[in-house]
Design an enzyme around this catalytic site. Structure first.
Site, PDB file in Angstrom:
ATOM      1  N   HIS A  42       3.474   1.458   9.203  1.00 46.16           N
ATOM      2  CA  HIS A  42       4.277   2.074  10.262  1.00 46.16           C
ATOM      3  C   HIS A  42       3.461   2.386  11.524  1.00 46.16           C
ATOM      4  O   HIS A  42       3.887   2.106  12.642  1.00 46.16           O
ATOM      5  CB  HIS A  42       4.895   3.383   9.785  1.00 46.16           C
ATOM      6  CG  HIS A  42       5.646   3.268   8.499  1.00 46.16           C
ATOM      7  ND1 HIS A  42       6.388   2.161   8.167  1.00 46.16           N
ATOM      8  CD2 HIS A  42       5.773   4.130   7.465  1.00 46.16           C
ATOM      9  CE1 HIS A  42       6.931   2.369   6.986  1.00 46.16           C
ATOM     10  NE2 HIS A  42       6.575   3.536   6.540  1.00 46.16           N
TER      11      HIS A  42
ATOM     12  N   HIS B 298      10.720  -0.684   7.206  1.00 48.38           N
ATOM     13  CA  HIS B 298      12.022  -0.221   7.698  1.00 48.38           C
ATOM     14  C   HIS B 298      11.886   0.594   8.994  1.00 48.38           C
ATOM     15  O   HIS B 298      12.843   0.747   9.731  1.00 48.38           O
ATOM     16  CB  HIS B 298      12.759   0.583   6.624  1.00 48.38           C
ATOM     17  CG  HIS B 298      12.145   1.918   6.355  1.00 48.38           C
ATOM     18  ND1 HIS B 298      11.106   2.082   5.487  1.00 48.38           N
ATOM     19  CD2 HIS B 298      12.402   3.139   6.866  1.00 48.38           C
ATOM     20  CE1 HIS B 298      10.761   3.349   5.478  1.00 48.38           C
ATOM     21  NE2 HIS B 298      11.525   4.016   6.300  1.00 48.38           N
TER      22      HIS B 298
ATOM     23  N   LYS C  73       6.518  -2.562   1.513  1.00 49.71           N
ATOM     24  CA  LYS C  73       5.128  -2.120   1.639  1.00 49.71           C
ATOM     25  C   LYS C  73       4.768  -1.292   0.402  1.00 49.71           C
ATOM     26  O   LYS C  73       5.653  -0.690  -0.193  1.00 49.71           O
ATOM     27  CB  LYS C  73       4.948  -1.320   2.922  1.00 49.71           C
ATOM     28  CG  LYS C  73       5.790  -0.019   2.977  1.00 49.71           C
ATOM     29  CD  LYS C  73       4.981   1.191   3.248  1.00 49.71           C
ATOM     30  CE  LYS C  73       5.724   2.461   3.072  1.00 49.71           C
ATOM     31  NZ  LYS C  73       5.071   3.699   3.145  1.00 49.71           N
TER      32      LYS C  73
ATOM     33  N   LYS D  38       1.189  14.815   5.742  1.00 61.11           N
ATOM     34  CA  LYS D  38       2.229  15.488   4.959  1.00 61.11           C
ATOM     35  C   LYS D  38       2.077  16.997   5.105  1.00 61.11           C
ATOM     36  O   LYS D  38       0.999  17.485   5.429  1.00 61.11           O
ATOM     37  CB  LYS D  38       2.085  15.101   3.484  1.00 61.11           C
ATOM     38  CG  LYS D  38       2.459  13.651   3.210  1.00 61.11           C
ATOM     39  CD  LYS D  38       2.624  13.401   1.738  1.00 61.11           C
ATOM     40  CE  LYS D  38       3.060  11.983   1.456  1.00 61.11           C
ATOM     41  NZ  LYS D  38       4.442  11.706   1.909  1.00 61.11           N
TER      42      LYS D  38
ATOM     43  N   ASP E 210      -0.685   4.401   3.022  1.00 60.59           N
ATOM     44  CA  ASP E 210       0.748   4.691   3.000  1.00 60.59           C
ATOM     45  C   ASP E 210       1.379   4.595   4.391  1.00 60.59           C
ATOM     46  O   ASP E 210       2.492   4.093   4.523  1.00 60.59           O
ATOM     47  CB  ASP E 210       0.971   6.100   2.431  1.00 60.59           C
ATOM     48  CG  ASP E 210       2.440   6.415   2.242  1.00 60.59           C
ATOM     49  OD1 ASP E 210       3.141   5.571   1.677  1.00 60.59           O
ATOM     50  OD2 ASP E 210       2.888   7.493   2.674  1.00 60.59           O
TER      51      ASP E 210
ATOM     52  N   LYS F 216      14.424   1.190  12.947  1.00 63.13           N
ATOM     53  CA  LYS F 216      15.005   2.413  13.518  1.00 63.13           C
ATOM     54  C   LYS F 216      15.393   2.106  14.958  1.00 63.13           C
ATOM     55  O   LYS F 216      14.636   1.465  15.689  1.00 63.13           O
ATOM     56  CB  LYS F 216      13.982   3.553  13.477  1.00 63.13           C
ATOM     57  CG  LYS F 216      13.719   4.075  12.076  1.00 63.13           C
ATOM     58  CD  LYS F 216      12.679   5.178  12.126  1.00 63.13           C
ATOM     59  CE  LYS F 216      12.250   5.609  10.749  1.00 63.13           C
ATOM     60  NZ  LYS F 216      13.169   6.523  10.076  1.00 63.13           N
TER      61      LYS F 216
HETATM   62  P1  NDP Z   1       9.994   3.269  -8.865  1.00 58.91           P
HETATM   63  O1  NDP Z   1       8.701   3.902  -9.254  1.00 58.91           O
HETATM   64  O2  NDP Z   1      11.237   4.078  -8.940  1.00 58.91           O
HETATM   65  O3  NDP Z   1      10.091   1.949  -9.753  1.00 58.91           O
HETATM   66  C1  NDP Z   1      11.200   1.055  -9.698  1.00 58.91           C
HETATM   67  C2  NDP Z   1      11.436   0.495 -11.084  1.00 58.91           C
HETATM   68  O4  NDP Z   1      10.309  -0.273 -11.473  1.00 58.91           O
HETATM   69  C3  NDP Z   1      11.555   1.570 -12.148  1.00 58.91           C
HETATM   70  O5  NDP Z   1      12.876   2.036 -12.233  1.00 58.91           O
HETATM   71  C4  NDP Z   1      11.113   0.865 -13.389  1.00 58.91           C
HETATM   72  O6  NDP Z   1      12.211   0.140 -13.909  1.00 58.91           O
HETATM   73  C5  NDP Z   1      10.116  -0.149 -12.886  1.00 58.91           C
HETATM   74  N1  NDP Z   1       8.760   0.353 -13.148  1.00 58.91           N
HETATM   75  C6  NDP Z   1       8.195   1.464 -12.658  1.00 58.91           C
HETATM   76  N2  NDP Z   1       6.931   1.582 -13.101  1.00 58.91           N
HETATM   77  C7  NDP Z   1       6.691   0.522 -13.878  1.00 58.91           C
HETATM   78  C8  NDP Z   1       5.565   0.076 -14.617  1.00 58.91           C
HETATM   79  N3  NDP Z   1       4.427   0.749 -14.640  1.00 58.91           N
HETATM   80  N4  NDP Z   1       5.661  -1.083 -15.297  1.00 58.91           N
HETATM   81  C9  NDP Z   1       6.793  -1.774 -15.256  1.00 58.91           C
HETATM   82  N5  NDP Z   1       7.905  -1.382 -14.583  1.00 58.91           N
HETATM   83  C10 NDP Z   1       7.859  -0.262 -13.912  1.00 58.91           C
HETATM   84  O7  NDP Z   1       9.803   2.642  -7.419  1.00 58.91           O
HETATM   85  P2  NDP Z   1      10.678   2.876  -6.113  1.00 58.91           P
HETATM   86  O8  NDP Z   1      12.082   2.499  -6.381  1.00 58.91           O
HETATM   87  O9  NDP Z   1      10.379   4.205  -5.573  1.00 58.91           O
HETATM   88  O10 NDP Z   1       9.994   1.825  -5.106  1.00 58.91           O
HETATM   89  C11 NDP Z   1      10.071   0.439  -5.284  1.00 58.91           C
HETATM   90  C12 NDP Z   1       9.104  -0.231  -4.316  1.00 58.91           C
HETATM   91  O11 NDP Z   1       9.443   0.132  -2.997  1.00 58.91           O
HETATM   92  C13 NDP Z   1       7.652   0.205  -4.518  1.00 58.91           C
HETATM   93  O12 NDP Z   1       6.834  -0.878  -4.277  1.00 58.91           O
HETATM   94  C14 NDP Z   1       7.439   1.268  -3.456  1.00 58.91           C
HETATM   95  O13 NDP Z   1       6.087   1.295  -3.032  1.00 58.91           O
HETATM   96  C15 NDP Z   1       8.332   0.730  -2.338  1.00 58.91           C
HETATM   97  N6  NDP Z   1       8.846   1.778  -1.470  1.00 58.91           N
HETATM   98  C16 NDP Z   1       9.579   2.817  -1.976  1.00 58.91           C
HETATM   99  C17 NDP Z   1      10.091   3.785  -1.149  1.00 58.91           C
HETATM  100  C18 NDP Z   1      10.936   4.904  -1.677  1.00 58.91           C
HETATM  101  O14 NDP Z   1      11.410   5.708  -0.864  1.00 58.91           O
HETATM  102  N7  NDP Z   1      11.159   5.005  -2.983  1.00 58.91           N
HETATM  103  C19 NDP Z   1       9.847   3.732   0.316  1.00 58.91           C
HETATM  104  C20 NDP Z   1       9.099   2.581   0.751  1.00 58.91           C
HETATM  105  C21 NDP Z   1       8.616   1.661  -0.130  1.00 58.91           C
HETATM  106  P3  NDP Z   1      12.324  -0.251 -15.454  1.00 58.91           P
HETATM  107  O15 NDP Z   1      11.454   0.666 -16.242  1.00 58.91           O
HETATM  108  O16 NDP Z   1      13.766  -0.086 -15.738  1.00 58.91           O
HETATM  109  O17 NDP Z   1      11.878  -1.655 -15.497  1.00 58.91           O
END
Ligand code: NDP
Length: 521
Positions: free
Chosen positions: A278, A216, A186, A378, A273, A220
């Site tokens: 959820h 997720h 999501k 929040k 969000d 649960k």
């Molecule tokens: P991140 O913001 O940490 O991004 C993941 C990776 O994507 C980064 O390490 C980067 O890798 C690449 N990235 C980030 N921004 C950009 C950009 N603008 N352009 C290109 N590449 C980019 O995301 P999360 O790991 O937190 O989340 C991943 C997905 O999961 C998202 O869609 C989020 O909404 C969803 N999500 C996350 C949760 C969480 O707890 N984190 C919970 C529920 C859902 P690199 O630069 O190495 O390519």
């Protein structure tokens, strides 16, 4: 490296279910559904937060609980340059942070971890990823079964899915092995149009049975338990309707603020969000009719009927159905915390809501006239997720004249966090010579008589993806119906001239804006 040193041979099945005190139910019957097929999970965006905090710890935990096949690979990819060794080190640290590192097991598990650099919009880099995956498949015997987990920002889902498809990685074998699946996190779009658009892009290269839209929350244990509680016990279902129920409150309260996710949250806000996913799932599980069978599509059919029955909000009178709030400074768990607008990465004039209560009605026979209050926010007073069913008062109280007392209606609480429990409150006589009523609570704790490990929600969803079970995943019609309800509400809130006036400030560490009280009257 051959299969035998990929992962230690593990012959015993994973025990994750409850040990039942009932001799008719052996703990064997509650074992993990099965061990995943041989296969590889390719995490796109593996340098990010979700991979380190959730995905890899969940895979390691599955490994520890014998849920993974012996021929199993994790291939992380992202734009960041990392060697296999650096990726493994990063993941080892993540497991250490999660408190689940077992160095002996890690030595074996880590041999199945690889990292490949990709550029999300560049076909050549996905073609070279495809070559790499084929090589790894030969080396590890994964039978060319592939899961692509999109752990990247939602704006990149379309291009990454398209590149995976164009590189020939989404094609499945007709014989049944060699499956390919894609997992999307999501948010699934940011309104109805973008959700439909995303779905079209996914369907260019993947068929519906290959697509897994993760929520997720659904995995649960206590959330799954709602259906068991409602439909495996004959005593509750006859009461579960407008005749006996006065109102339903579904709450998902957090103490955390926006943390490091301001970039995402400023664009999303609490409605996108939490509510689009959820909260809507909890609503469906509470309000749905029993399916004829506990089978993925029948369960999802019943959920979809709930979404179809939601009465749209009159946009001209949104305030009768919705209270939005934004946290100010305050004290949470004894610590001073800043206002949302003072958080790093947040616009100091931001009008993004961090809190919402919605009053929803459903137009069907079961629920006509019963309000459902959905609340999420929040920086609230406690981290708590629960569903409270408030029953009607007794039709006539023989005690009212004698005691002059209001009789508190019965309440059934389905606690999801922190207490995984079911509680019923009812009236009894207060011990003593005087006739007085006293509300008491009967609690069932979910962990009662349970001795085995409880799988984390991400473990469960990852295992289900590998087993091809869609029960705990969103189906596109559900996604679209929820957006069809929410999109006009979001537009109404985001385009109204007095946007600031419909956003009530609340002090961090409280239960939200006072205006919620008016909504519940
Ligand atoms: P991140 O913001 O940490 O991004 C993941 C990776 O994507 C980064 O390490 C980067 O890798 C690449 N990235 C980030 N921004 C950009 C950009 N603008 N352009 C290109 N590449 C980019 O995301 P999360 O790991 O937190 O989340 C991943 C997905 O999961 C998202 O869609 C989020 O909404 C969803 N999500 C996350 C949760 C969480 O707890 N984190 C919970 C529920 C859902 P690199 O630069 O190495 O390519």
């Amino acid at each position: 490296m051959d299969n035998t040193d990929t992962m230690a041979k593990r012959n015993s099945p994973a025990v994750v279910g409850p040990k039942s005190p009932d001799p008719d139910i052996s703990s064997e019957s509650c074992l993990m559904e099965g061990i995943a097929d041989p296969g590889m999970i390719v995490i796109v965006g593996a340098s990010g937060d979700l991979t380190a905090r959730k995905i890899v710890p969940a895979l390691f935990s599955l490994y520890l609980n014998n849920g993974l096949s012996d021929s199993f690979l994790v291939v992380g990819c992202a734009r960041t340059r990392l060697s296999d060794r650096e990726f493994r080190e990063k993941m080892r640290n993540a497991l250490k942070t999660a408190g689940i590192l077992d160095d002996r097991k890690w030595q074996i598990f880590s041999r199945s971890l690889y990292y490949r650099r990709v550029d999300y919009g560049e076909l050549a880099s996905f073609q070279s990823l495809a070559d790499s995956l084929k090589e790894l498949n030969k080396k590890h015997g994964t039978e060319w079964n592939r899961v692509f987990y999109l752990a990247i920002p939602p704006s990149l889902y379309k291009s990454a899915a398209e590149m995976i498809g164009k590189a020939g990685l989404s094609t499945e074998n007709r014989e049944g092995n060699g499956w390919a699946r894609i997992v999307v996190e999501k948010p699934f779009g940011r309104d109805l149009d973008t959700a439909i658009d995303l779905d079209r892009s996914l369907h260019k290269h993947f068929k519906e049975h290959q697509i897994f839209r993760i929520d997720h929350y659904l995995a649960k244990e206590t959330v799954q338990n709602i259906l068991m509680f409602r439909f495996a016990n004959a005593i509750f279902e006859p009461l579960w309707n407008r005749r006996y129920i006065d109102s339903v409150s579904i709450t998902a309260a957090e103490t955390l603020g926006v943390e490091h996710r301001a970039g995402y949250y400023e664009q999303a806000g609490v409605l996108r969000d939490m509510f689009q996913n959820h909260m809507m799932q909890l609503l469906a599980l509470t309000a749905m009719d029993p399916p004829s069978q506990f089978e993925a599509d029948r369960v999802r059919d019943e959920k979809v009927k709930v979404y179809r029955a939601i009465r749209p909000f009159p946009i001209s009178r949104l305030q009768d159905h919705l209270v939005l709030g934004q946290y100010g400074a305050g004290t949470v768990e004894g610590k001073r915390v800043p206002a949302y607008r003072d958080e790093q990465g947040v616009d100091p004039q931001s009008l993004t809501p961090t809190f919402a209560t919605m009053k929803i009605f459903m137009d069907n026979w079961r629920w006509q006239g019963v309000p459902f209050f959905l609340t999420s926010g929040k920086r609230l007073a406690e981290k708590r997720t629960e569903i409270v069913i408030r029953f009607k008062e007794v039709p006539h109280s023989m005690f009212r004249q004698t005691l002059g007392e209001q009789i508190t209606p019965n309440r059934l609480i389905l606690g999801i966090y922190p207490d995984e429990k079911i509680s019923i409150t009812f009236q009894t006589k207060n011990p003593g010579p005087r006739v007085c009523l006293r509300p008491v609570t009967m609690d069932f704790n979910y962990n009662q008589d349970h001795t085995g490990p409880l799988p984390d929600a991400y473990e469960k969803v990852l295992l289900d993806v590998m087993l091809g079970d869609h029960m705990l995943f969103w189906r596109q019609d559900g996604v679209e119906l929820c957006w069809a309800f929410l999109t006009p509400v979001l537009k109404g809130c985001e385009t109204c001239v007095d946007r600031a006036e419909i956003l009530f400030p609340y002090e961090s560490g409280t239960w939200g804006p006072k205006a919620v009280g008016d909504l519940k009257k």
